[in-house]
Design a protein around this motif. Structure first.
Motif, short mmCIF file in Angstrom:
data_model
loop_
_atom_site.label_atom_id
_atom_site.label_comp_id
_atom_site.label_asym_id
_atom_site.label_seq_id
_atom_site.Cartn_x
_atom_site.Cartn_y
_atom_site.Cartn_z
N LEU A 118 1.08 -1.94 -0.16
CA LEU A 118 0.12 -0.17 0.05
C LEU A 118 0.69 1.66 0.11
CD1 LEU A 118 -2.78 -0.94 2.33
CD2 LEU A 118 -2.56 -0.76 -0.15
N ILE A 119 1.69 1.50 0.88
CA ILE A 119 2.68 2.35 1.01
C ILE A 119 3.68 2.53 -0.35
CG2 ILE A 119 5.04 3.23 1.34
CD1 ILE A 119 3.91 2.02 4.66
N LEU A 122 1.82 5.10 -3.13
CA LEU A 122 1.83 6.32 -2.74
C LEU A 122 2.52 6.56 -3.74
CD1 LEU A 122 2.62 6.87 1.10
CD2 LEU A 122 0.49 6.99 -0.20
N GLN A 127 5.74 8.38 -0.56
CA GLN A 127 6.62 7.47 -0.26
C GLN A 127 7.64 7.60 0.28
OE1 GLN A 127 7.29 4.00 -3.10
NE2 GLN A 127 8.45 3.54 -2.18
N ARG A 162 -0.59 10.60 4.79
CA ARG A 162 -0.91 9.74 5.74
C ARG A 162 -2.59 9.45 5.34
NH1 ARG A 162 -0.20 12.19 10.86
NH2 ARG A 162 -1.95 10.73 11.69
N LEU A 165 -3.21 7.13 2.41
CA LEU A 165 -2.78 5.47 2.65
C LEU A 165 -3.74 5.36 3.75
CD1 LEU A 165 -0.98 3.59 3.06
CD2 LEU A 165 -0.16 4.53 4.94
#
Length: 181
Positions: A118-119, A122, A127, A162, A165
Motif C-alpha cells: 500500500l505504501i 503512494l 512514499q 498519511r 494511505l
C-alpha cells in the motif's frame, strides 16, 4: 557483530565480508524495498548500498549498532536512486485537491507485506517522506535538509501521504469485506 569481525571485513577478508553481507542483507533489502516500487529496484539499491558500506566500513566508529549505521547508508542510497530515476514531478492534479483528514481508524488487519504494498502505491515523493518519518523515525527538519526541500513541503507531503494511505487502507478494507460477503 564483534569488533574483530568488522575489522576482518575492513581488511578485505572475503569470508568475513560474505558473512557480513548474508547477516545484514535480508533486513536491508526490506529497507530498500520500502523506498522503491519493485523488488528489482530494491535489489539494485541494496547492491549499491553494500558497495558503499564496504567502501566506508573503516569509518564506522564502533559506537552504536552497526545495523543502524548500515540502515542510514541504505536510506541515503535509496534517496539517491529515487532522485536519479524520478525526474518527473511527484504531484498530480488529484494530489492538489485538499483531502479531508479523517479521525476514524479503518478496521484493518494487514500484515507487513500488505502494508508495504500500500505504501508503494503512494507517489514517490510521498512514499519517500512517509518512510523517512513513520518508518525510519527521521525528524521533518532533517528530512528537509536531506531532500533539499522546504520543511513545510515535507510536512505537507507527509500529511497528504498519511491521508492517501488511510484512503487506500479504507478502500482495501471495503474490497476485502465485499470479497468475504
Amino acid at each position: 557483530m564483534d569488533k574483530k569481525f568488522i575489522k576482518d571485513c575492513i581488511n578485505g577478508n572475503r569470508n568475513a565480508q560474505y558473512s557480513f553481507y548474508k547477516n545484514y542483507a535480508p533486513a536491508m533489502l526490506g529497507v530498500c524495498y520500502r523506498y522503491t516500487k519493485n523488488i528489482e529496484d530494491a535489489e539494485d539499491v541494496l547492491q549499491e548500498g553494500f558497495i558503499k558500506v564496504f567502501k566506508n566500513l573503516y569509518q564506522y566508529r564502533f559506537e552504536g549498532d552497526v545495523a543502524a549505521w548500515i540502515r542510514r547508508i541504505m536510506v541515503n542510497t535509496a534517496i539517491s536512486f529515487i532522485n536519479k530515476h524520478n525526474n518527473k514531478a511527484d504531484i498530480t492534479i488529484d494530489d492538489l485537491e485538499m483531502h479531508p483528514i479523517s479521525n476514524e481508524q479503518p478496521d484493518v488487519n494487514f500484515n507487513a507485506k500488505e502494508l508495504v504494498k500500500l505504501i508503494q502505491q503512494l507517489p514517490v515523493g510521498y512514499q519517500t517522506i512517509f518512510n523517512l518519518v513513520a518508518i525510519e523515525g527521521y525528524e521533518q527538519v532533517e528530512i528537509a535538509k536531506l531532500l533539499k526541500m522546504n520543511v513545510n513541503t515535507v510536512r505537507s507531503k507527509y500529511s497528504r501521504a498519511r491521508v492517501m494511505l488511510i484512503e487506500l487502507l479504507e478502500r482495501n478494507t471495503e474490497a476485502e469485506k465485499k470479497r468475504n460477503a
